[in-house]
Write a protein that holds these residues in place. Structure first.
Motif, PDB file in Angstrom:
ATOM      1  N   LEU A   1       0.675  -0.499   0.008  1.00 37.92           N
ATOM      2  CA  LEU A   1      -0.337   0.024   0.689  1.00 37.92           C
ATOM      3  C   LEU A   1       0.919   1.216   0.177  1.00 37.92           C
ATOM      4  CD1 LEU A   1      -2.488  -1.132   2.523  1.00 37.92           C
ATOM      5  CD2 LEU A   1      -3.298  -1.194   0.366  1.00 37.92           C
ATOM      6  N   GLN A   2       1.813   1.561   0.589  1.00 40.11           N
ATOM      7  CA  GLN A   2       2.551   2.396  -0.013  1.00 40.11           C
ATOM      8  C   GLN A   2       3.327   3.186  -0.451  1.00 40.11           C
ATOM      9  OE1 GLN A   2       6.573   1.125   1.966  1.00 40.11           O
ATOM     10  NE2 GLN A   2       7.255  -0.055   0.285  1.00 40.11           N
ATOM     11  N   ASP A   3       2.765   3.034  -1.754  1.00 39.16           N
ATOM     12  CA  ASP A   3       3.005   3.499  -2.965  1.00 39.16           C
ATOM     13  C   ASP A   3       2.268   4.311  -3.608  1.00 39.16           C
ATOM     14  OD1 ASP A   3       5.317   3.087  -3.887  1.00 39.16           O
ATOM     15  OD2 ASP A   3       4.673   0.884  -4.842  1.00 39.16           O
ATOM     16  N   GLU A   4       0.430   3.608  -3.167  1.00 38.64           N
ATOM     17  CA  GLU A   4      -0.699   4.438  -3.441  1.00 38.64           C
ATOM     18  C   GLU A   4      -1.541   5.091  -2.278  1.00 38.64           C
ATOM     19  OE1 GLU A   4      -4.380   2.202  -4.779  1.00 38.64           O
ATOM     20  OE2 GLU A   4      -2.351   0.839  -4.873  1.00 38.64           O
ATOM     21  N   TYR A   5      -0.632   5.231  -1.036  1.00 38.93           N
ATOM     22  CA  TYR A   5      -1.645   5.724   0.222  1.00 38.93           C
ATOM     23  C   TYR A   5      -0.073   6.813   0.808  1.00 38.93           C
ATOM     24  CZ  TYR A   5      -5.409   2.788  -0.577  1.00 38.93           C
ATOM     25  OH  TYR A   5      -6.361   1.913  -1.421  1.00 38.93           O
ATOM     26  N   ASN A   6      -0.744   8.110   1.800  1.00 36.78           N
ATOM     27  CA  ASN A   6      -0.158   8.279   2.556  1.00 36.78           C
ATOM     28  C   ASN A   6      -0.320   7.096   4.106  1.00 36.78           C
ATOM     29  OD1 ASN A   6       0.708  10.914   3.516  1.00 36.78           O
ATOM     30  ND2 ASN A   6      -1.530  11.456   3.602  1.00 36.78           N
ATOM     31  N   CYS A   7       0.519   7.016   4.425  1.00 35.26           N
ATOM     32  CA  CYS A   7       1.047   5.719   5.397  1.00 35.26           C
ATOM     33  C   CYS A   7       1.150   6.006   6.591  1.00 35.26           C
ATOM     34  CB  CYS A   7       1.657   4.322   4.428  1.00 35.26           C
ATOM     35  SG  CYS A   7       0.456   4.136   3.209  1.00 35.26           S
ATOM     36  N   TYR A   8       1.068   5.489   7.924  1.00 36.74           N
ATOM     37  CA  TYR A   8       1.473   6.079   9.094  1.00 36.74           C
ATOM     38  C   TYR A   8       1.678   4.379   9.175  1.00 36.74           C
ATOM     39  CZ  TYR A   8       0.177  11.009   8.797  1.00 36.74           C
ATOM     40  OH  TYR A   8       0.091  11.999   8.716  1.00 36.74           O
ATOM     41  N   TYR A   9       3.277   3.213   9.603  1.00 32.93           N
ATOM     42  CA  TYR A   9       3.254   2.736  10.373  1.00 32.93           C
ATOM     43  C   TYR A   9       4.317   2.928  11.758  1.00 32.93           C
ATOM     44  CZ  TYR A   9       1.498   1.129   6.115  1.00 32.93           C
ATOM     45  OH  TYR A   9       1.015   0.294   5.140  1.00 32.93           O
ATOM     46  N   PHE A  10       3.725   2.299  12.644  1.00 35.58           N
ATOM     47  CA  PHE A  10       4.007   2.876  13.734  1.00 35.58           C
ATOM     48  C   PHE A  10       4.320   1.167  14.989  1.00 35.58           C
ATOM     49  CE2 PHE A  10       0.791   1.598  17.670  1.00 35.58           C
ATOM     50  CZ  PHE A  10      -0.377   2.112  16.639  1.00 35.58           C
ATOM     51  N   LEU A  11       5.356   1.379  15.634  1.00 33.17           N
ATOM     52  CA  LEU A  11       5.630  -0.054  16.751  1.00 33.17           C
ATOM     53  C   LEU A  11       4.766   0.693  17.952  1.00 33.17           C
ATOM     54  CD1 LEU A  11       9.430   0.416  16.775  1.00 33.17           C
ATOM     55  CD2 LEU A  11       7.826  -0.032  15.051  1.00 33.17           C
ATOM     56  N   ALA A  12       4.090  -0.302  18.277  1.00 29.69           N
ATOM     57  CA  ALA A  12       3.262  -0.058  19.858  1.00 29.69           C
ATOM     58  C   ALA A  12       3.556  -0.166  20.920  1.00 29.69           C
ATOM     59  CB  ALA A  12       2.180  -1.138  19.652  1.00 29.69           C
ATOM     60  N   ASP A  13       4.677   0.648  21.312  1.00 26.42           N
ATOM     61  CA  ASP A  13       6.105  -0.591  22.733  1.00 26.42           C
ATOM     62  C   ASP A  13       4.678   0.568  24.268  1.00 26.42           C
ATOM     63  OD1 ASP A  13       5.967   2.989  22.304  1.00 26.42           O
ATOM     64  OD2 ASP A  13       6.978   3.458  23.014  1.00 26.42           O
ATOM     65  N   LEU A  14       3.761   1.354  23.547  1.00 25.20           N
ATOM     66  CA  LEU A  14       3.048   1.874  24.911  1.00 25.20           C
ATOM     67  C   LEU A  14       1.833   0.294  25.318  1.00 25.20           C
ATOM     68  CD1 LEU A  14       1.533   5.230  24.639  1.00 25.20           C
ATOM     69  CD2 LEU A  14       3.896   4.198  26.091  1.00 25.20           C
ATOM     70  N   HIS A  15       1.259  -0.119  24.430  1.00 26.85           N
ATOM     71  CA  HIS A  15       0.739  -1.430  23.919  1.00 26.85           C
ATOM     72  C   HIS A  15       1.487  -2.192  24.977  1.00 26.85           C
ATOM     73  CE1 HIS A  15      -2.027   0.156  21.361  1.00 26.85           C
ATOM     74  NE2 HIS A  15      -2.851  -0.393  21.482  1.00 26.85           N
TER      75      HIS A  15
END
Ligand code: TYM
Length: 333
Positions: free
Chosen positions: A30-44
């Motif tokens: 999806l990284q080419d077509e969309y505005n992507c936010y990917y994160f590491l859930a360290d608080l979880h």
């Protein structure tokens, strides 16, 4: 205007083949077509007891695993959840809107509470509200996840409704789950009736993407198979072979019926040998890249910083609007 995607993974254990196939492989596409936010859930991750030095090392390693799996830090905004304080702040507002009864229904809470009987903390219970805050802060249109997160996504949509009715309609975008057709639930290797999980106590049940190649080969070859000899996809009667076929199909790009034809008349062992080779071929460069990145933590620190700066622009705006809508007095700049 490109649509917005957001997703993440909780920093426990190491990413597995299940995380890759069910989620990160889709993020990559999806990284080419969309505005992507990917994160590491360290608080979880703090909802279960953590060893602080191990957690710290793992946060770097997860970031490196994301990059090694092919997420491009130029195309995507890749960040660490705790670097954006807005996640915790929005969680409080949403917690005050979420009825206990809705959280009581969450099957993951029930499963985790059974597993961690000595540490059933309030964070484990409100975990899905933090997840909703993660999604809503960035006004995500789509959330690519595996099947096990569907219920949490439904709750997030309910929370949008509570906010609409309680404060301001339309402030949050209504997010949709994006769940792949094949591989949304990769199963444990030794017990193919349960999900492959990175926090499984039995190491033989999962393949970590940075496992030693010899270990990967051994785990695949000793995967539980079913009675009978035919290599056929039948989740009910042949869950073990069906799981191996699913993994094979996603990694090779061949569809399952094509694989059934190719393996007609062959033994389970043949499939396992070929699958082990395919998994090793896929993961070898991933482990190499990860190990390389881990030699330069300063570089990872720099990427984390720029990811957080970019993510915070969006998060800050949403939280500002939420505070305004709830009647809180905004501090003068
Ligand atoms: P986590 O870390 O358990 O899993 C990360 C992603 O991998 C998917 N997944 C699987 N897919 C197929 N087969 C499996 N065996 C398998 N195991 C895991 C998960 O569905 C997930 O998409 N709570 C989340 C992290 C999170 C999040 C969010 C996700 C926190 N905030 C906001 C999306 C949006 C979790 O623990 O995922």
């Amino acid at each position: 205007m490109k649509k917005t995607i957001l997703s993440g993974s909780t920093v426990t254990g190491n990413l597995t083949l299940g995380n890759y196939i069910g989620a990160i492989n889709n993020w990559k596409q999806l990284q080419d077509e969309y505005n992507c936010y990917y994160f590491l859930a360290d608080l979880h991750a703090l909802t279960v007891q953590q060893d602080p030095p191990t957690l710290k090392q793992r946060i770097y390693s997860f970031y490196a695993q994301y990059l090694a799996l092919g997420l491009d830090p130029q195309k995507n905004i890749i960040f660490v959840q705790s670097h954006i304080h807005e996640h915790a702040e929005l969680t409080w507002i949403l917690t005050c809107l979420t009825p206990m009864g809705y959280l009581n229904r969450m099957t993951q809470f029930k499963e985790k509470a059974e597993k961690h009987v000595k540490n059933i903390n309030a964070g484990l219970f409100t975990y899905p509200v933090l997840m909703a805050a993660d999604i809503l802060l960035y006004q995500a249109d789509l959330v690519p996840v595996g099947e096990d997160q569907r219920q949490h996504l439904e709750l997030c949509r309910d929370i949008v409704g509570f906010f609409d009715r309680g404060y301001k309609k339309g402030l949050f975008k209504m997010p949709e789950a994006h769940i792949g057709k094949t591989g949304a639930r990769i199963m444990s290797l030794q017990d193919p009736t349960k999900k492959m999980s990175k926090s499984d106590e039995n190491d033989k049940n999962f393949i970590s993407i940075i496992d030693d190649p010899k270990k990967i080969e051994k785990k695949i070859k000793s995967a539980a198979t079913d009675s009978g000899t035919d290599i056929q996809f039948d989740e009910e009667n042949k869950p073990g072979i069906s799981n191996l076929l699913t993994i094979y199909s996603v990694l090779s790009g061949k569809n399952i019926s094509q694989l059934e034809t190719e393996y007609a008349g062959k033994m389970y062992g043949h499939l396992k040998v070929d699958l082990a080779e395919l998994v090793l071929e896929t993961l070898k460069p991933v482990k190499e890249k990860h190990d390389d990145l881990m030699k330069n933590l300063d570089y990872l620190d720099d990427l984390m910083k720029s990811g957080a700066e970019r993510a915070q622009l969006r998060a800050r705006k949403t939280l500002h609007d939420v505070y305004e809508a709830t009647g809180l007095v905004l501090r003068k700049p």
